[in-house]
Design a protein around this motif. Structure first.
Motif, PDB file in Angstrom:
ATOM      1  N   GLY A  86      42.726  46.984  40.562  1.00 17.84           N
ATOM      2  CA  GLY A  86      42.492  45.395  40.300  1.00 17.84           C
ATOM      3  C   GLY A  86      42.865  44.748  41.632  1.00 17.84           C
ATOM      4  N   ALA A  87      42.343  45.390  42.775  1.00 17.22           N
ATOM      5  CA  ALA A  87      42.618  44.495  43.958  1.00 17.22           C
ATOM      6  C   ALA A  87      41.780  43.509  44.302  1.00 17.22           C
ATOM      7  N   LYS A 122      34.023  47.455  42.086  1.00 18.53           N
ATOM      8  CA  LYS A 122      33.382  46.710  43.070  1.00 18.53           C
ATOM      9  C   LYS A 122      34.265  46.709  44.446  1.00 18.53           C
ATOM     10  N   THR A 123      33.720  46.794  45.533  1.00 20.60           N
ATOM     11  CA  THR A 123      34.437  46.545  46.661  1.00 20.60           C
ATOM     12  C   THR A 123      35.518  45.424  46.774  1.00 20.60           C
ATOM     13  N   CYS A 124      36.708  45.752  47.338  1.00 17.30           N
ATOM     14  CA  CYS A 124      37.761  44.730  47.440  1.00 17.30           C
ATOM     15  C   CYS A 124      37.513  43.807  48.722  1.00 17.30           C
ATOM     16  N   GLY A 125      36.780  44.312  49.548  1.00 16.95           N
ATOM     17  CA  GLY A 125      36.187  43.570  50.658  1.00 16.95           C
ATOM     18  C   GLY A 125      37.247  43.512  51.815  1.00 16.95           C
ATOM     19  N   VAL A 126      38.042  44.435  51.841  1.00 12.25           N
ATOM     20  CA  VAL A 126      39.081  44.445  52.783  1.00 12.25           C
ATOM     21  C   VAL A 126      39.358  45.703  53.707  1.00 12.25           C
ATOM     22  N   SER A 127      39.079  45.854  54.874  1.00 16.43           N
ATOM     23  CA  SER A 127      39.151  46.914  55.952  1.00 16.43           C
ATOM     24  C   SER A 127      40.533  47.034  56.618  1.00 16.43           C
ATOM     25  N   HIS A 128      41.065  48.183  56.531  1.00 17.00           N
ATOM     26  CA  HIS A 128      42.277  48.460  57.104  1.00 17.00           C
ATOM     27  C   HIS A 128      42.291  49.929  57.501  1.00 17.00           C
TER      28      HIS A 128
END
Length: 219
Positions: A9-10, A37-43
């Motif tokens: 649920g991100a 779908k992608t959450c659009g966060v990069s880490h």
């Protein structure tokens, strides 16, 4: 010792808030987000798994072993929905997901986002509350190390996040007043996220986590 966590649920408000908190916690070493779908966060700590069918996670189950916590933040609104559809998207989907996950992670703490007013008797007049109540009750029966059902009410958004619901944007200015006058009914999204993470790491004496418990756990 830092833990490994799964988040669903991100792409929603709560899941994004929990992800934001998890990525900033030193006691969480890695996070896997499962979404359609992608959450659009990069880490550096984050891995994404795109998976369309939450009713059957068998194809990705080998990637979901050895985790310490799951923060299940997926959910749908019951507004305009018939009971059978809401039941399928809330109870059936959640239990199918959790049953598979418990089979490979018996030492996991599973944290579920329910809602204030959920009906544990499963017999009340309010449809969504009955369905959520049954979902809570049956999650507790699964062979996880622990299951915590969180029942937030008003959650003041975390600043800077992109998936805040419009409802909160319009009434957010009332938050200082509500916090002062109704302190037992109001939390911040950051407090909810911290409470979920802290429960999964420290444990808690209750399986049903009401707002007053969220405030205790968040510290």
């Amino acid at each position: 010792m830092a833990i490994k966590a799964i988040i669903t649920g991100a792409t929603g408000m709560v899941g994004e808030g929990v992800l934001h908190e998890a990525l900033n916690r030193t006691d969480i070493s890695s996070v896997v987000v499962i979404g359609r779908k992608t959450c659009g966060v990069s880490h550096p700590k984050l891995k994404e798994i795109i998976h369309a069918d939450f009713n059957d996670i068998s194809p990705i189950l080998n990637e979901l072993t050895g985790f310490d916590a799951c923060y299940f933040c997926s959910g749908v609104s019951s507004v305009g929905m018939k009971e059978d559809e809401f039941y399928r998207l809330t109870y059936t989907l959640t239990l199918n997901f959790a049953q598979k996950l418990s089979s490979v992670n018996p030492n996991m703490a599973f944290c579920y986002i329910s809602g204030s007013g959920t009906d544990s008797t499963e017999k009340g007049k309010t449809m969504w509350a009955r369905v959520k109540g049954k979902t809570e009750n049956d999650l507790i029966k699964l062979p996880f190390k622990a299951v915590y059902n969180f029942r937030p009410g008003y959650m003041h958004p975390t600043e800077g996040l992109k998936n805040t619901l419009s409802f909160y944007k319009y009434i957010g200015w009332l938050y200082p007043f509500m916090r002062k006058v109704f302190p037992k009914y109001v939390t911040t999204l950051q407090e909810l996220a911290s409470a979920m993470i802290n429960a999964s790491i420290r444990g808690y004496s209750k399986k049903i986590i009401e707002i007053e418990d969220i405030l205790i756990l968040s510290k």
